[in-house]
Design a protein around this motif. Sequence first.
Motif, PDB file in Angstrom:
ATOM      1  N   HIS B 114      51.656  13.782 -26.855  1.00 15.49           N
ATOM      2  CA  HIS B 114      52.789  14.574 -25.551  1.00 15.49           C
ATOM      3  C   HIS B 114      53.827  13.609 -26.001  1.00 15.49           C
ATOM      4  O   HIS B 114      54.416  13.083 -26.915  1.00 15.49           O
ATOM      5  N   ALA B 115      55.192  14.404 -26.088  1.00 14.09           N
ATOM      6  CA  ALA B 115      56.348  14.182 -25.695  1.00 14.09           C
ATOM      7  C   ALA B 115      56.868  12.476 -25.712  1.00 14.09           C
ATOM      8  O   ALA B 115      56.402  12.117 -25.093  1.00 14.09           O
ATOM      9  N   GLY B 116      57.170  12.037 -26.774  1.00 12.53           N
ATOM     10  CA  GLY B 116      57.443  10.753 -26.289  1.00 12.53           C
ATOM     11  C   GLY B 116      56.869   9.200 -27.147  1.00 12.53           C
ATOM     12  O   GLY B 116      57.127   8.380 -27.440  1.00 12.53           O
ATOM     13  N   HIS B 117      55.024  10.665 -27.572  1.00 13.24           N
ATOM     14  CA  HIS B 117      54.485   9.317 -27.855  1.00 13.24           C
ATOM     15  C   HIS B 117      54.164   9.618 -29.428  1.00 13.24           C
ATOM     16  O   HIS B 117      54.649  10.448 -30.339  1.00 13.24           O
ATOM     17  N   THR B 118      54.328   7.778 -30.515  1.00 17.20           N
ATOM     18  CA  THR B 118      53.984   8.446 -31.487  1.00 17.20           C
ATOM     19  C   THR B 118      53.173   8.233 -32.396  1.00 17.20           C
ATOM     20  O   THR B 118      51.792   7.591 -31.464  1.00 17.20           O
ATOM     21  N   LEU B 119      52.722   8.469 -33.015  1.00 17.31           N
ATOM     22  CA  LEU B 119      51.486   8.744 -34.090  1.00 17.31           C
ATOM     23  C   LEU B 119      51.458   6.661 -34.662  1.00 17.31           C
ATOM     24  O   LEU B 119      51.766   6.504 -34.376  1.00 17.31           O
ATOM     25  N   GLU B 120      49.959   6.854 -34.680  1.00 12.83           N
ATOM     26  CA  GLU B 120      49.347   5.111 -35.096  1.00 12.83           C
ATOM     27  C   GLU B 120      49.933   5.393 -36.759  1.00 12.83           C
ATOM     28  O   GLU B 120      49.797   6.420 -37.032  1.00 12.83           O
ATOM     29  N   ASP B 121      50.170   4.291 -36.846  1.00 14.24           N
ATOM     30  CA  ASP B 121      50.918   4.025 -38.147  1.00 14.24           C
ATOM     31  C   ASP B 121      52.359   5.301 -38.395  1.00 14.24           C
ATOM     32  O   ASP B 121      52.517   5.360 -39.838  1.00 14.24           O
ATOM     33  N   ALA B 122      52.367   5.464 -38.002  1.00 15.27           N
ATOM     34  CA  ALA B 122      53.647   6.561 -37.938  1.00 15.27           C
ATOM     35  C   ALA B 122      54.930   5.450 -38.689  1.00 15.27           C
ATOM     36  O   ALA B 122      55.926   5.814 -39.525  1.00 15.27           O
ATOM     37  N   HIS B 123      54.907   4.064 -38.749  1.00 20.58           N
ATOM     38  CA  HIS B 123      55.492   3.369 -39.694  1.00 20.58           C
ATOM     39  C   HIS B 123      55.213   3.762 -41.253  1.00 20.58           C
ATOM     40  O   HIS B 123      56.381   2.827 -42.158  1.00 20.58           O
ATOM     41  N   VAL B 124      54.322   4.181 -41.768  1.00 22.43           N
ATOM     42  CA  VAL B 124      53.894   4.334 -43.162  1.00 22.43           C
ATOM     43  C   VAL B 124      54.538   5.490 -43.240  1.00 22.43           C
ATOM     44  O   VAL B 124      53.947   6.526 -43.289  1.00 22.43           O
ATOM     45  N   ALA B 125      54.982   5.143 -44.584  1.00 21.67           N
ATOM     46  CA  ALA B 125      55.351   6.426 -45.330  1.00 21.67           C
ATOM     47  C   ALA B 125      54.327   7.097 -45.628  1.00 21.67           C
ATOM     48  O   ALA B 125      52.819   6.957 -46.251  1.00 21.67           O
ATOM     49  N   GLY B 126      54.258   8.799 -45.657  1.00 18.97           N
ATOM     50  CA  GLY B 126      53.399   9.869 -45.628  1.00 18.97           C
ATOM     51  C   GLY B 126      52.974  10.252 -44.648  1.00 18.97           C
ATOM     52  O   GLY B 126      52.179  11.353 -44.774  1.00 18.97           O
ATOM     53  N   ILE B 127      53.093   9.194 -43.303  1.00 19.09           N
ATOM     54  CA  ILE B 127      52.363   9.577 -41.733  1.00 19.09           C
ATOM     55  C   ILE B 127      53.061  10.944 -41.883  1.00 19.09           C
ATOM     56  O   ILE B 127      54.920  10.649 -41.545  1.00 19.09           O
ATOM     57  N   LEU B 128      52.941  12.183 -41.507  1.00 17.95           N
ATOM     58  CA  LEU B 128      53.335  13.366 -40.787  1.00 17.95           C
ATOM     59  C   LEU B 128      54.097  12.642 -39.230  1.00 17.95           C
ATOM     60  O   LEU B 128      53.139  12.237 -39.201  1.00 17.95           O
ATOM     61  N   VAL B 129      54.761  13.151 -38.417  1.00 17.48           N
ATOM     62  CA  VAL B 129      54.873  13.500 -37.243  1.00 17.48           C
ATOM     63  C   VAL B 129      54.038  14.450 -36.348  1.00 17.48           C
ATOM     64  O   VAL B 129      53.969  15.794 -37.573  1.00 17.48           O
ATOM     65  N   PRO B 130      53.989  14.163 -34.877  1.00 17.79           N
ATOM     66  CA  PRO B 130      53.480  15.400 -34.589  1.00 17.79           C
ATOM     67  C   PRO B 130      53.812  16.619 -34.263  1.00 17.79           C
ATOM     68  O   PRO B 130      52.819  18.030 -34.407  1.00 17.79           O
ATOM     69  N   ALA B 131      55.201  17.046 -34.818  1.00 18.94           N
ATOM     70  CA  ALA B 131      55.675  18.095 -34.648  1.00 18.94           C
ATOM     71  C   ALA B 131      55.419  18.765 -35.974  1.00 18.94           C
ATOM     72  O   ALA B 131      55.141  20.629 -36.345  1.00 18.94           O
ATOM     73  N   GLU B 132      55.297  18.118 -37.395  1.00 17.60           N
ATOM     74  CA  GLU B 132      55.020  18.704 -37.962  1.00 17.60           C
ATOM     75  C   GLU B 132      53.385  18.581 -38.739  1.00 17.60           C
ATOM     76  O   GLU B 132      52.491  19.850 -39.336  1.00 17.60           O
ATOM     77  N   ILE B 133      52.386  18.556 -38.382  1.00 20.38           N
ATOM     78  CA  ILE B 133      50.537  18.029 -37.973  1.00 20.38           C
ATOM     79  C   ILE B 133      50.458  20.076 -36.816  1.00 20.38           C
ATOM     80  O   ILE B 133      49.597  20.288 -37.490  1.00 20.38           O
ATOM     81  N   GLU B 134      51.668  20.241 -35.798  1.00 23.44           N
ATOM     82  CA  GLU B 134      51.230  21.581 -34.916  1.00 23.44           C
ATOM     83  C   GLU B 134      51.829  22.878 -35.847  1.00 23.44           C
ATOM     84  O   GLU B 134      51.281  22.968 -35.891  1.00 23.44           O
ATOM     85  N   GLN B 135      53.374  22.221 -36.691  1.00 21.28           N
ATOM     86  CA  GLN B 135      53.226  23.437 -37.938  1.00 21.28           C
ATOM     87  C   GLN B 135      51.942  23.421 -38.178  1.00 21.28           C
ATOM     88  O   GLN B 135      51.579  25.061 -38.979  1.00 21.28           O
ATOM     89  N   LYS B 136      51.622  22.359 -38.588  1.00 22.18           N
ATOM     90  CA  LYS B 136      50.483  22.796 -40.712  1.00 22.18           C
ATOM     91  C   LYS B 136      49.126  23.341 -39.604  1.00 22.18           C
ATOM     92  O   LYS B 136      48.341  23.682 -39.899  1.00 22.18           O
ATOM     93  N   ILE B 137      48.861  23.268 -38.450  1.00 27.72           N
ATOM     94  CA  ILE B 137      47.678  23.866 -37.217  1.00 27.72           C
ATOM     95  C   ILE B 137      47.810  25.405 -37.267  1.00 27.72           C
ATOM     96  O   ILE B 137      47.401  26.141 -37.310  1.00 27.72           O
ATOM     97  N   ALA B 138      49.657  25.281 -36.435  1.00 25.71           N
ATOM     98  CA  ALA B 138      50.309  26.395 -36.152  1.00 25.71           C
ATOM     99  C   ALA B 138      49.890  27.859 -37.600  1.00 25.71           C
ATOM    100  O   ALA B 138      49.622  29.333 -37.347  1.00 25.71           O
TER     101      ALA B 138
END
Lengths: 148, 198
Positions: B114-138
């Motif tokens: 949901h908007a404003g929520h960050t994923l776990e381990d978001a601070h770790v290099a290599g972790i994708l942000v939600p928008a990037e994951i959405e794009q990969k799924i789509a």
Amino acid sequence: MSKSFSTALKQSPAYLLALVAGFSLVTAAIPAAAHHAFSAEFDADKPLDLEGVVTKVKWVNPHSWLYFDVTAKDGTVTNWGVEFGSPNQLAEKGLKKTDVAVGSKVHIKGYLAKNGGPYGYSVITTLSDGRKFQTGGAQDSPTAASAQ
Amino acid sequence: MQSRITKRRVKKSTLRTPLLVFISVALLTACGTKNTTPVVETPQPVASIQEIMQVIVDPSADALWESVSSTVTSAGIEDKQPASEAEWLELRHLAIGIAEAANLLIADGRVVAHAGHTLEDAHVAGILVPAEIEQKIATDRPAFAQKALALQQAAQNIIAAIDARNIEQFLAAGGQLDHACESCHKQYWYPNDKVPTN
């Protein structure tokens, strides 16, 4: 917490079991079983190379754990914990529970945990009889060659 | 004899009237027709994929994995496994939750976070942000669905092991569950994970 949620909680032992198990995993000194990237927990730039005496082994999914006492040159003893692969993965590689006896010597090569404590990820485990095993079995684990 | 102009006028007037009548009837019929197909409201995704993981998959998987273990210390070997039918049943419920969560994950319209929520381990290099994951799924929804299917199949294998009360089978299925989780995460969550290369 809503009334309906708390009611559901009381009526669902399975959910309580899951919460307790998850909570205890999170609060333990070792990383939780929840999946994380390798780099979230371990430092690929900090290899570890330790020898010690086995004190405890926990064979469990998804990652087993080996604990061993490492004695420093000044005589200080530190109990280290390193992550292994799953019991079935280790068994497929020929490593049985009876192979890692408490009190036996062990040589671990792997990578340090990022939590700052005496923890790490084991890639190569050498037993007291000289046998070597690639004990890091997770898909995100570095290859054995990288820990040589 | 009628002139050509007269014949043309007669022809037009002969055709025009029935045509007008037809059009009028058609229009009146359309206006007067009620839409008899009712609009049925159906459930829509509420939780994000992140929430499905946090609420259902993660705690269920942890509890399943932790339910069977062997701990070796100087005091001996402590084997842990379900000791009653009630405990086996609880594990079965957890496995069912994961099996059905696979259906939830692929529901159309479900957001990664949901908007404003960050994923776990978001601070770790290599972790994708939600928008990037959405794009990969789509980009390839069938591929994502296959990952969800693997999760479901692993859960079903766990259920089968539970039904057989077979610890070895249960352990093996637990390993399959780990594999299913990791395979999907590696592709959609942390494809750029930094692992040792030397």
